[in-house]
Design an enzyme around this catalytic site. Structure first.
Site, PDB file in Angstrom:
ATOM      1  N   THR A   1      -3.073  -0.930  -2.977  1.00  0.00           N
ATOM      2  CA  THR A   1      -3.991   0.195  -2.750  1.00  0.00           C
ATOM      3  C   THR A   1      -3.153   1.450  -2.546  1.00  0.00           C
ATOM      4  OG1 THR A   1      -5.955   0.954  -1.526  1.00  0.00           O
ATOM      5  CG2 THR A   1      -4.192  -0.072  -0.232  1.00  0.00           C
TER       6      THR A   1
ATOM      7  N   CYS B   1       0.825  -1.210   0.000  1.00  0.00           N
ATOM      8  CA  CYS B   1       0.000   0.000   0.000  1.00  0.00           C
ATOM      9  C   CYS B   1       0.854   1.254   0.000  1.00  0.00           C
ATOM     10  CB  CYS B   1      -0.982   0.002   1.167  1.00  0.00           C
ATOM     11  SG  CYS B   1      -0.277   0.107   2.792  1.00  0.00           S
ATOM     12  N   CYS B   2       0.213   2.345  -0.372  1.00  0.00           N
ATOM     13  CA  CYS B   2       0.836   3.666  -0.459  1.00  0.00           C
ATOM     14  C   CYS B   2       1.915   3.636  -1.552  1.00  0.00           C
ATOM     15  CB  CYS B   2       1.375   4.085   0.902  1.00  0.00           C
ATOM     16  SG  CYS B   2       1.773   5.839   1.042  1.00  0.00           S
ATOM     17  N   ILE B   3       3.159   3.947  -1.227  1.00  0.00           N
ATOM     18  CA  ILE B   3       4.247   3.948  -2.214  1.00  0.00           C
ATOM     19  C   ILE B   3       4.833   2.551  -2.419  1.00  0.00           C
ATOM     20  CG2 ILE B   3       6.059   4.535  -0.544  1.00  0.00           C
ATOM     21  CD1 ILE B   3       5.824   5.852  -4.180  1.00  0.00           C
TER      22      ILE B   3
END
Length: 189
Positions: free
Chosen positions: A162, A99-101
């Site tokens: 995500t 998730c995120c980066i």
């Protein structure tokens, strides 16, 4: 469930009150142990055979310590223990959540995979890092546009992603997106 982190020196330590780096030195494993309240192990000790899945959180720590994306972008290197962990779960056909980066880790390690970091355009100012999607495509991967409360499942590679904080959104929407990622990882496990 176990928590792991590499035993390496942090690229830098940030004073989050001031938003600037300090001269302090910290170890990623030690700092992660503070956040995990001590219940953590060195990533070098992780054995994919002992787990059903792996999930990597995101944040600047990923972009600066698990890889060099924050400095080098698509030309980044991935920490050897992070790379070998991802490869071990992938080879064992076990699900990987990012998730995120952290989806950029999959983009570097698994050319041709599908991931999301949200949108490929800065929609309503909510996706200030939308150019990351283009960099992922330049690495030979497919970026799938998703809203913050959604995740994407690359069924062929068992990779679930995500965007989380890659989107400027209310915390409950970020929470929902991370929740869908975890649910999809568990379905694949």
């Amino acid at each position: 469930v176990k928590i792991f982190a590499p035993s390496i020196e942090q690229k830098d330590v940030v004073n989050h009150l001031k938003g600037s780096p300090t001269d302090e030195k910290r170890n990623v494993l030690v700092e992660s142990a503070r956040l995990a309240r001590g219940n953590i192990q060195d990533l070098a000790e992780l054995k994919a055979s002992e787990f059903d899945a792996v999930i990597f959180p995101g944040g600047f720590g990923v972009a600066k310590n698990l890889c060099s994306w924050a400095v080098d972008g698509k030309n980044c290197t991935v920490n050897e223990h992070v790379r070998s962990t991802l490869q071990a779960f992938h080879s064992a056909k076990k699900p990987i959540g990012l998730c995120c980066i952290s989806p950029v880790l999959a983009a570097k390690v698994f050319p041709g995979c599908e991931v999301t970091v949200g949108q490929d355009k800065n929609v309503d100012g909510r996706f200030p890092d939308a150019e990351t999607a283009s960099a992922i495509a330049e690495l030979g991967c497919k970026h799938i546009c998703k809203n913050v409360n959604e995740s994407h499942v690359d069924k062929a590679n068992k990779i679930v992603t995500t965007c989380a904080f890659m989107c400027k959104a209310p915390l409950h929407e970020i929470f929902d997106g991370i929740g869908t990622m975890v649910e999809e990882v568990l379905k694949l496990a």
